[in-house]
Design a protein around this motif. Structure first.
Motif: not given
Length: 113
Positions: A74-78, A82-83, A100-103
């Motif tokens: 999830v963090i890598v996908l976010v 974002s990029i 931000g909420t997801l992370i």
């Protein structure tokens, strides 16, 4: 009406006979079997508790590993999303709050365990 005086000697006599039976060879054998049965039940209960503890440790390790893999994905996908959105000028505050909420959810979930 029953007489309490007559009942007491009968109870004492029954207790004496029971104790004599327990001290005899057959009575002693019965007591040994009952004690071994209780010990076997105790051992099997302890063995089951040890097995359940081992299973719980294994399951907790698997759950923790799955959670770490899930968080990493999830963090890598976010970060990638974002990029990509920032490069294409499509990144807006609403998407930033959602990411931000997801992370934050995954970081909060990590600190609970």
């Amino acid at each position: 009406m029953k007489n309490d005086i007559n009942e007491e000697p009968e109870e004492e006599l029954a207790q004496i006979e029971f104790m004599d039976y327990l001290m005899s060879e057959p009575g002693h054998e019965v007591v040994k079997r009952i004690i071994s049965l209780i010990e076997d039940i105790k051992k099997s209960t302890l063995d089951k508790n040890v097995e359940l503890t081992k299973i719980n440790v294994t399951n907790n390790h698997k759950q923790r590993t799955f959670l770490i893999i899930q968080q990493t994905i999830v963090i890598v996908l976010v970060v990638i999303a974002s990029i990509y959105l920032a490069v294409n000028d499509k990144f807006n505050p609403t998407i930033g709050i959602l990411f931000g909420t997801l992370i934050g959810y995954f970081f909060g979930k990590k600190s609970q365990n």
